[in-house]
Design a protein around this motif. Structure first.
Motif, short mmCIF file in Angstrom:
data_model
loop_
_atom_site.label_atom_id
_atom_site.label_comp_id
_atom_site.label_asym_id
_atom_site.label_seq_id
_atom_site.Cartn_x
_atom_site.Cartn_y
_atom_site.Cartn_z
N ASP A 270 0.83 -1.20 0.00
CA ASP A 270 0.00 0.00 0.00
C ASP A 270 0.87 1.26 0.00
O ASP A 270 0.41 2.35 0.32
CB ASP A 270 -0.93 0.01 1.21
N HIS A 271 2.15 1.09 -0.30
CA HIS A 271 3.06 2.21 -0.52
C HIS A 271 4.24 1.68 -1.34
O HIS A 271 4.38 0.47 -1.53
CB HIS A 271 3.53 2.84 0.79
N LYS A 272 5.06 2.59 -1.84
CA LYS A 272 6.21 2.18 -2.63
C LYS A 272 7.42 3.00 -2.19
O LYS A 272 7.78 4.00 -2.82
CB LYS A 272 5.95 2.36 -4.13
N PRO A 273 8.07 2.58 -1.12
CA PRO A 273 9.25 3.32 -0.64
C PRO A 273 10.41 3.21 -1.63
O PRO A 273 10.47 2.27 -2.44
CB PRO A 273 9.59 2.63 0.68
N GLU A 274 11.31 4.18 -1.55
CA GLU A 274 12.49 4.14 -2.40
C GLU A 274 13.37 2.94 -2.01
O GLU A 274 13.35 2.49 -0.87
CB GLU A 274 13.30 5.43 -2.26
N ILE A 275 14.13 2.45 -2.98
CA ILE A 275 15.06 1.35 -2.71
C ILE A 275 16.25 1.89 -1.92
O ILE A 275 16.89 2.86 -2.32
CB ILE A 275 15.55 0.71 -4.02
N LYS A 276 16.52 1.27 -0.79
CA LYS A 276 17.64 1.73 0.06
C LYS A 276 18.96 1.25 -0.54
O LYS A 276 19.12 0.05 -0.82
CB LYS A 276 17.48 1.19 1.48
N PRO A 277 19.91 2.15 -0.75
CA PRO A 277 21.20 1.73 -1.31
C PRO A 277 21.96 0.81 -0.37
O PRO A 277 21.80 0.88 0.85
CB PRO A 277 21.95 3.06 -1.51
N ARG A 278 22.76 -0.05 -0.93
CA ARG A 278 23.58 -1.00 -0.17
C ARG A 278 25.05 -0.57 -0.20
O ARG A 278 25.45 0.31 -0.96
CB ARG A 278 23.45 -2.41 -0.75
N LEU A 279 25.84 -1.23 0.63
CA LEU A 279 27.29 -1.00 0.60
C LEU A 279 27.83 -1.22 -0.81
O LEU A 279 27.29 -2.04 -1.57
CB LEU A 279 27.99 -1.95 1.56
N PRO A 280 28.91 -0.53 -1.19
CA PRO A 280 29.52 -0.79 -2.50
C PRO A 280 29.93 -2.26 -2.62
O PRO A 280 30.29 -2.89 -1.62
CB PRO A 280 30.76 0.12 -2.49
N ILE A 281 29.87 -2.79 -3.81
CA ILE A 281 30.22 -4.19 -4.00
C ILE A 281 31.64 -4.49 -3.52
O ILE A 281 31.92 -5.57 -2.99
CB ILE A 281 30.03 -4.61 -5.48
#
Length: 248
Positions: free
Chosen positions: A167-178
């Motif tokens: 019922d919502h679409k939050p932004e994708i949380k960035p992850r640590l650099p590969i």
């Protein structure tokens, strides 16, 4: 890039769900997907408990503190399970099994098996247009968590997964650099890791400042220092011993 990878890379935790419940067919398909996860020696050392009773959900919410324990399409609880493997054995044979059943190695196996099954279920759910949120907060009172589920010895409740229609679409949380998590042949130097973390701190800080809800000014380093400077859930160690797990 194929649709499976697109689904994985578009993961985000969903905490607001529509009222629509999952069908029995959907639940069964998700559990079947979980069952196809890799498992050590085919032990399948996990149990999944679906929570449909509103009163049970209310009790679990008291532990977790999160509304999406109740408000979801279906709630799955994942347990590490070394009880089931004993049931086919005679009392004499079972006593011989205890050294292995109660070992640290098999405790690790049960945790890994449950986590792999849970991730399979999560990816399957997201591929069906559903959203998911893991609930480690149910371990805030692990003994009560276990009591509610009526778990026997050699079983430990690990986490829940709330699944439903987003019922919502939050932004994708960035992850640590590969480069901070993948390394060739050996563990990296501290200097390299510190450099990668500093880069991530800037990225996650910008994310928190610009996302659509719950904006804040905070870095990953600050979060981790705060998290690991405050002792929580230390009762889990005693509880595992009580369940006769991780004893040797």
């Amino acid at each position: 890039m194929n649709s499976t990878i697109e689904t994985i890379l578009n993961h985000r935790s969903i905490r607001l769900f529509k009222e629509e419940k999952l069908t029995t067919k959907q639940i069964q398909l998700l559990v079947q997907s979980a069952q196809q996860a890799s498992t050590s020696s085919n032990v399948m050392a996990y149990t999944i408990i679906g929570i449909s009773d509103k009163n049970v959900k209310e009790e679990l919410k008291e532990i977790s503190g999160h509304k999406h324990v109740i408000n979801n399409g279906h709630l799955f609880i994942f347990c590490g399970d070394l009880h089931r493997v004993q049931l086919v054995a005679s009392d004499e044979v079972r006593s011989k099994m205890m050294e292995m059943v109660e070992s640290t190695e098999q405790f690790i196996v049960a945790n890994i098996d449950a986590a792999l099954a849970a991730q399979n279920l999560s990816i399957a759910a997201e591929s069906m247009g559903l959203g998911i949120c893991f609930l480690g907060s149910l371990r805030n009172n692990i003994e009560r968590f276990s009591e509610i589920l009526k778990l026997p010895e050699h079983v430990i409740p690990l986490f829940g997964i709330a699944v439903g229609y987003p019922d919502h679409k939050p932004e994708i949380k960035p992850r640590l650099p590969i480069d901070a998590v993948y390394h060739e042949n050996q563990y990296p130097t501290d200097d390299k890791l510190i450099s990668m973390v500093a880069k991530y701190d800037e990225e996650i800080k910008a994310y928190y400042q610009t996302r659509s809800t719950n904006r804040k000014v905070e870095t990953w380093t600050e979060q981790m220092i705060q998290k690991y400077s405050n002792s929580t859930r230390l009762d889990v160690a005693d509880f595992t011993k009580k369940q006769k797990l991780n004893n040797q």
